[in-house]
Design an enzyme around this catalytic site. Structure first.
Site, mmCIF file in Angstrom:
data_model
loop_
_atom_site.group_PDB
_atom_site.id
_atom_site.type_symbol
_atom_site.label_atom_id
_atom_site.label_comp_id
_atom_site.label_asym_id
_atom_site.label_seq_id
_atom_site.Cartn_x
_atom_site.Cartn_y
_atom_site.Cartn_z
ATOM 1 N N TRP A 54 0.843 -1.199 0.000
ATOM 2 C CA TRP A 54 0.000 0.000 0.000
ATOM 3 C C TRP A 54 0.880 1.252 0.000
ATOM 4 O O TRP A 54 1.994 1.246 0.574
ATOM 5 C CB TRP A 54 -0.888 0.039 1.252
ATOM 6 N N SER A 55 0.342 2.310 -0.597
ATOM 7 C CA SER A 55 1.169 3.484 -0.830
ATOM 8 C C SER A 55 1.548 4.240 0.448
ATOM 9 O O SER A 55 2.727 4.383 0.760
ATOM 10 C CB SER A 55 0.451 4.422 -1.810
ATOM 11 N N TRP A 56 0.539 4.726 1.191
ATOM 12 C CA TRP A 56 0.971 5.530 2.350
ATOM 13 C C TRP A 56 1.491 4.651 3.479
ATOM 14 O O TRP A 56 2.344 5.074 4.259
ATOM 15 C CB TRP A 56 -0.044 6.604 2.746
ATOM 16 N N TYR A 99 -7.866 -10.343 -0.546
ATOM 17 C CA TYR A 99 -8.154 -8.919 -0.561
ATOM 18 C C TYR A 99 -9.085 -8.542 -1.705
ATOM 19 O O TYR A 99 -8.931 -8.995 -2.834
ATOM 20 C CB TYR A 99 -6.869 -8.076 -0.622
ATOM 21 N N GLY A 145 -7.193 7.670 2.433
ATOM 22 C CA GLY A 145 -6.581 6.817 3.457
ATOM 23 C C GLY A 145 -7.518 6.625 4.642
ATOM 24 O O GLY A 145 -7.311 5.762 5.480
ATOM 25 N N ASP A 179 -10.861 5.763 4.655
ATOM 26 C CA ASP A 179 -11.936 5.319 3.775
ATOM 27 C C ASP A 179 -13.342 5.506 4.320
ATOM 28 O O ASP A 179 -14.228 5.982 3.646
ATOM 29 C CB ASP A 179 -11.762 3.823 3.467
ATOM 30 N N TYR A 216 -14.349 1.352 11.853
ATOM 31 C CA TYR A 216 -13.063 2.011 11.595
ATOM 32 C C TYR A 216 -13.193 3.354 10.875
ATOM 33 O O TYR A 216 -14.074 3.519 10.064
ATOM 34 C CB TYR A 216 -12.061 1.034 11.007
ATOM 35 N N TRP A 217 -12.387 4.313 11.279
ATOM 36 C CA TRP A 217 -12.374 5.724 10.877
ATOM 37 C C TRP A 217 -13.590 6.511 11.389
ATOM 38 O O TRP A 217 -13.757 7.671 11.062
ATOM 39 C CB TRP A 217 -12.223 5.891 9.351
ATOM 40 N N GLU A 253 -4.095 -2.422 14.404
ATOM 41 C CA GLU A 253 -4.375 -1.488 13.298
ATOM 42 C C GLU A 253 -4.990 -0.188 13.831
ATOM 43 O O GLU A 253 -4.656 0.901 13.393
ATOM 44 C CB GLU A 253 -5.323 -2.190 12.315
HETATM 45 C C1 9WN Z 1 -8.355 0.238 1.359
HETATM 46 C C2 9WN Z 1 -3.826 -0.712 4.299
HETATM 47 C C3 9WN Z 1 -5.003 0.241 4.146
HETATM 48 C C4 9WN Z 1 -4.678 1.654 4.640
HETATM 49 C C5 9WN Z 1 -5.924 2.544 4.703
HETATM 50 C C6 9WN Z 1 -6.991 1.823 5.546
HETATM 51 C C7 9WN Z 1 -7.293 0.459 4.932
HETATM 52 C C8 9WN Z 1 -8.058 -0.402 2.721
HETATM 53 C C9 9WN Z 1 -9.208 -1.285 3.154
HETATM 54 O O1 9WN Z 1 -6.102 -0.324 4.866
HETATM 55 O O2 9WN Z 1 -7.831 0.665 3.640
HETATM 56 O O3 9WN Z 1 -7.244 0.920 0.886
HETATM 57 O O4 9WN Z 1 -9.405 -2.336 2.541
HETATM 58 O O5 9WN Z 1 -9.922 -0.940 4.098
HETATM 59 O O6 9WN Z 1 -8.148 2.583 5.650
HETATM 60 O O7 9WN Z 1 -5.609 3.787 5.274
HETATM 61 O O8 9WN Z 1 -3.747 2.253 3.789
HETATM 62 O O9 9WN Z 1 -3.343 -0.677 5.622
#
Ligand code: 9WN
Length: 438
Positions: free
Chosen positions: A34-36, A82, A168, A170, A361-362, A404
């Site tokens: 994943w990018s960030w 995934y 990020g 979501d 989450y979030w 997480e």
């Molecule tokens: C969708 C990987 C990623 C983080 C995101 C987080 C969650 C993914 C998901 O996981 O997102 O990209 O399937 O829920 O919200 O910030 O980069 O850790």
């Protein structure tokens, strides 16, 4: 000075998640790159193995598109757990997408130049450090050029995201008003594999996934043409997000520093960063809430939803003293958590707002990356609050584990176990000499 006992455990988490050429976010749900996450992981590696941090970033940029976009997922394994998978994105329709590796067709916040700078500055061998920078710098410059060119339809210095995954964050309540737009249509049936994880009541609802999938379908049908999706407003989700833009303003400045290190002209990068910073301050401040808010590009309304991302501008030194003091009071008060004395750091969403959830989450849970961003921000404005927050972050992981996210009331760990960025950012929190990065 003796090392904190959590540091060794954090390094072991990263070791466990190291795969062939990259580090995955966690052993369970997230098998790809994943990018960030990669940026936060690289920031952690910078503290003990900077060469690994350099390799992480370079691996991610193998998935960079020809237009400069860094995709939010680089698919690394034929793993069926995934969702969405590469077939759903079908990015081969986009002329700019690489044939290999497979990637998603959306992006994530630009922390890359910030991470690259930390890695570069930590590298001991000057020759190796210079070679790393020579390879990565042009890629970083193309990435930022893409954001400023293809994602700023109003040309005001603020870039737009076209999917919640791009933020990020979501599942944030910040997107609820946007999801009510009539332009959202039904989607064909799909199989949501993420639901079957043990953490399913914490994952987004099926209604939210319908919206996410609708946006994927729309972008795919437009062959990922940013002109149609962003400049012509084709995507019903087009938001100027505070966190994304703040990280960009900060990363533009880090890119300027890297340009200087290479003997290039830093000015164009520094100018763009300053322009974005001043647009955030001018256009996204909300005086009644005491924080910054997102803006919906369809109709131009401010999305007055109090989320932790609204404090992110502290990280780039954007608010003046008066605004920062307001923000600090809100941060420390009952809405975001500082006042309850439980030592739990900042929640992702106002605890007193409608729809606050301790588990979903979030929509309430505490995230280490948000708190790291805010901690770094507080270091610029108020050392005592920064130190309290740092302690709360360390205590949280001591009690809750390398999870997480965490329950904002009792600090219990939630979501995936052995989560890479929790470990990586904890390492930075434990080891950083704060003056260096603030
Ligand atoms: C969708 C990987 C990623 C983080 C995101 C987080 C969650 C993914 C998901 O996981 O997102 O990209 O399937 O829920 O919200 O910030 O980069 O850790």
């Amino acid at each position: 000075m003796r090392e904190h006992p959590l540091a060794e455990r954090a390094r072991r988490v990263l070791e466990k998640n190291r795969c062939d050429g990259y580090t995955r976010p966690a052993p369970g749900l997230y098998a790809h790159q994943w990018s960030w996450d990669t940026c936060f992981i690289a920031l952690g590696y910078a503290r003990f193995a900077p060469l690994r941090g350099a390799r992480e970033l370079e691996a991610l940029f193998e998935g960079q598109w020809a237009n400069g976009m860094v995709p939010h997922v680089v698919y690394r394994r034929t793993d069926d757990r995934y969702f969405p998978d590469p077939a759903l994105w079908e990015v081969s329709r986009a002329p700019a997408a690489p044939a290999n590796p497979y990637t998603s067709g959306a992006t994530q916040p630009p922390v890359h130049a910030t991470a690259a700078r930390a890695v570069y500055e930590a590298m001991r061998d000057a020759g190796e450090a210079h070679a790393f920078l020579e390879r990565l710098f042009p890629r970083l410059a193309e990435w930022h050029a893409y954001l400023h060119r293809d994602r700023d339809p109003l040309e005001e210095g603020l870039v737009a995201i076209r999917h919640p995954w791009e933020s990020g964050m979501d599942n944030s309540p910040a997107w609820d008003p946007v999801f009510r737009h009539e332009a959202f249509d039904a989607v064909p049936a799909y199989d949501r594999k993420d639901k079957y994880t043990p953490a399913s009541p914490e994952r987004p609802t099926d209604e939210a996934y319908d919206r996410y999938l609708y946006l994927v379908e729309l972008a795919r049908e437009a062959d990922y043409d940013e002109g149609r999706l962003v400049r012509d407003g084709g995507s019903p989700f087009l938001v100027q997000d505070v966190l994304f833009n703040t990280l960009l303003a900060r990363a533009d400045r880090d890119l300027a520093a890297l340009a200087r290190a290479l003997g290039s002209d830093p000015e164009p990068f520094a100018r763009r960063g300053a322009r974005t910073a001043s647009a955030i301050d001018r256009l996204l401040w909300d005086d009644a809430l005491g924080l910054y808010v997102n803006r919906d590009l369809h109709g131009g309304a401010r999305l007055r939803i109090p989320i932790a991302g609204g404090f992110a501008p502290l990280f780039a030194g954007i608010p003046n003293r008066v605004r920062a003091d307001r923000m600090l009071r809100v941060l420390a008060g009952p809405r975001f958590g500082g006042a309850d004395g439980a030592g739990v750091p900042v929640a992702s969403y106002d605890r007193t707002a409608p729809g606050f959830s301790r588990r979903r989450y979030w929509r309430g849970p505490v995230w280490m990356n948000m708190n790291w961003i805010l901690w770094r921000g507080l270091l610029r404005y108020d050392r005592a609050s920064a130190d309290r927050m740092r302690q709360a972050m360390v205590d949280l992981v001591s009690r809750g584990g390398f999870r997480e996210y965490f329950d904002p009331v009792d600090g219990c760990g939630l979501g995936e176990r052995d989560f890479s960025w929790t470990a990586a950012l904890l390492l930075d929190t434990l080891h950083a000499s704060p003056e260096r990065m603030a």
